[in-house]
Motif scaffolding. Structure first.
Motif, short mmCIF file in Angstrom:
data_model
loop_
_atom_site.label_atom_id
_atom_site.label_comp_id
_atom_site.label_asym_id
_atom_site.label_seq_id
_atom_site.Cartn_x
_atom_site.Cartn_y
_atom_site.Cartn_z
N ALA A 9 -14.46 38.99 -82.48
CA ALA A 9 -15.20 39.96 -83.30
C ALA A 9 -14.63 41.37 -83.12
CB ALA A 9 -16.68 39.93 -82.94
N ILE A 10 -14.30 41.72 -81.90
CA ILE A 10 -13.71 43.04 -81.62
C ILE A 10 -12.38 43.19 -82.34
CG2 ILE A 10 -12.60 44.36 -79.77
CD1 ILE A 10 -14.93 43.46 -77.94
N ALA A 11 -11.58 42.12 -82.36
CA ALA A 11 -10.28 42.18 -83.03
C ALA A 11 -10.44 42.44 -84.52
CB ALA A 11 -9.51 40.88 -82.80
N ARG A 12 -11.59 42.09 -85.07
CA ARG A 12 -11.86 42.32 -86.49
C ARG A 12 -12.68 43.58 -86.71
NH1 ARG A 12 -10.74 37.59 -85.10
NH2 ARG A 12 -9.71 36.06 -86.40
N GLU A 13 -12.79 44.38 -85.64
CA GLU A 13 -13.48 45.67 -85.67
C GLU A 13 -14.94 45.56 -86.10
OE1 GLU A 13 -11.20 48.75 -87.54
OE2 GLU A 13 -9.45 48.32 -86.30
N LEU A 14 -15.58 44.47 -85.70
CA LEU A 14 -17.00 44.29 -85.99
C LEU A 14 -17.83 44.94 -84.89
CD1 LEU A 14 -16.92 40.54 -87.03
CD2 LEU A 14 -17.13 42.53 -88.53
N PRO A 15 -18.95 45.55 -85.24
CA PRO A 15 -19.84 46.10 -84.21
C PRO A 15 -20.49 44.96 -83.44
CG PRO A 15 -20.84 46.32 -86.38
CD PRO A 15 -19.47 45.77 -86.60
N ILE A 16 -20.74 45.19 -82.17
CA ILE A 16 -21.22 44.12 -81.29
C ILE A 16 -22.62 44.43 -80.76
CG2 ILE A 16 -20.80 42.89 -79.13
CD1 ILE A 16 -18.61 42.41 -81.22
N GLN A 51 -30.04 50.24 -86.03
CA GLN A 51 -29.25 51.41 -85.63
C GLN A 51 -27.80 51.28 -86.12
OE1 GLN A 51 -29.68 52.34 -81.48
NE2 GLN A 51 -28.29 54.07 -81.58
N LEU A 52 -27.21 50.10 -85.97
CA LEU A 52 -25.84 49.89 -86.44
C LEU A 52 -25.73 49.97 -87.96
CD1 LEU A 52 -24.50 47.09 -84.09
CD2 LEU A 52 -23.75 49.47 -84.20
N VAL A 53 -26.70 49.42 -88.66
CA VAL A 53 -26.69 49.46 -90.12
C VAL A 53 -26.76 50.90 -90.61
CG1 VAL A 53 -28.05 48.90 -92.18
CG2 VAL A 53 -27.62 47.14 -90.44
N GLU A 54 -27.57 51.71 -89.97
CA GLU A 54 -27.81 53.09 -90.41
C GLU A 54 -26.75 54.09 -89.97
OE1 GLU A 54 -30.22 54.01 -92.49
OE2 GLU A 54 -30.87 51.91 -92.60
N ASP A 55 -25.98 53.79 -88.92
CA ASP A 55 -25.11 54.80 -88.32
C ASP A 55 -23.63 54.40 -88.41
OD1 ASP A 55 -23.86 56.73 -86.75
OD2 ASP A 55 -25.43 56.69 -85.21
N ARG A 56 -22.99 54.79 -89.50
CA ARG A 56 -21.58 54.46 -89.71
C ARG A 56 -20.68 55.06 -88.62
NH1 ARG A 56 -18.47 53.46 -94.70
NH2 ARG A 56 -16.28 53.76 -94.14
N ALA A 57 -20.98 56.30 -88.21
CA ALA A 57 -20.17 56.95 -87.17
C ALA A 57 -20.22 56.17 -85.87
CB ALA A 57 -20.64 58.39 -86.96
N LEU A 58 -21.37 55.63 -85.54
CA LEU A 58 -21.50 54.81 -84.33
C LEU A 58 -20.65 53.55 -84.45
CD1 LEU A 58 -22.93 54.27 -81.61
CD2 LEU A 58 -24.72 53.13 -82.92
N GLU A 60 -17.98 53.14 -86.19
CA GLU A 60 -16.58 53.56 -86.10
C GLU A 60 -16.19 53.91 -84.67
OE1 GLU A 60 -16.22 56.65 -89.03
OE2 GLU A 60 -16.24 55.19 -90.69
N ARG A 61 -17.10 54.55 -83.94
CA ARG A 61 -16.82 54.89 -82.53
C ARG A 61 -16.65 53.62 -81.70
NH1 ARG A 61 -20.47 56.13 -78.14
NH2 ARG A 61 -22.14 55.96 -79.65
N PHE A 62 -17.52 52.64 -81.91
CA PHE A 62 -17.40 51.37 -81.19
C PHE A 62 -16.05 50.71 -81.53
CE2 PHE A 62 -22.25 50.31 -80.80
CZ PHE A 62 -22.38 51.32 -79.86
N ALA A 63 -15.68 50.68 -82.81
CA ALA A 63 -14.42 50.05 -83.23
C ALA A 63 -13.23 50.76 -82.60
CB ALA A 63 -14.31 50.06 -84.75
N HIS A 64 -13.25 52.08 -82.56
CA HIS A 64 -12.15 52.85 -81.97
C HIS A 64 -11.99 52.51 -80.49
CE1 HIS A 64 -9.38 56.13 -81.22
NE2 HIS A 64 -10.15 56.48 -80.20
N TYR A 65 -13.08 52.51 -79.76
CA TYR A 65 -13.02 52.19 -78.33
C TYR A 65 -12.52 50.75 -78.13
CZ TYR A 65 -14.32 51.52 -73.48
OH TYR A 65 -14.28 51.24 -72.15
N ASN A 66 -13.00 49.84 -78.98
CA ASN A 66 -12.66 48.43 -78.82
C ASN A 66 -11.20 48.14 -79.13
OD1 ASN A 66 -15.05 47.45 -77.79
ND2 ASN A 66 -15.96 47.24 -79.82
#
Length: 91
Positions: A9-16, A51-58, A60-66
Motif C-alpha cells: 500500500a505504501i508503494a502505491r502511496e496510499l494513506p495507512i 480525517q484522511l478523507v478531509e485532509d489532502r495535505a495530511l 500527501e505528507r504521509f505519502a512523502h514520508y513513506n
C-alpha cells in the motif's frame, strides 16, 4: 508479523490506518506516516478515516514520508541487514 501488505500500500502511496499490533508499529509511526488504532476501537477507526478523507495535505505528507521509508524495507536492504546481523552473532 512484518506487514508486507502495508508495504504494498505504501508503494502505491496510499494513506495507512493499521492496527497497533505485532510488527505494524515497526512500519507505521502514528501521525508521522499513517495512523495506528486499537483493533477493537471502531470509533477511532472511523474518526481516522474521516480525517484522511478531509485532509489532502495530511495524505500527501504521509505519502512523502513513506517514499523514503520504503527503501528501508527493500529486499536488498533487508538481506544486507540480515547478513550483518548473522555476521555479528555467529562466530
Amino acid at each position: 508479523g512484518l506487514g508486507s501488505t502495508l508495504l504494498d500500500a505504501i508503494a502505491r502511496e496510499l494513506p495507512i490506518i493499521a492496527s497497533d499490533v505485532d510488527g505494524i508499529p515497526d512500519i507505521i509511526a502514528h501521525e508521522r506516516n499513517g495512523f495506528l488504532a486499537a483493533p477493537d476501537d471502531l470509533a477511532s477507526w472511523l474518526r481516522l478515516v474521516d480525517q484522511l478523507v478531509e485532509d489532502r495535505a495530511l495524505r500527501e505528507r504521509f505519502a512523502h514520508y513513506n517514499r523514503d521509508l520504503l527503501a528501508r524495507f527493500s529486499a536488498e536492504r533487508m538481506a544486507k541487514d540480515y547478513a550483518a546481523l548473522y555476521s555479528e552473532i555467529l562466530p
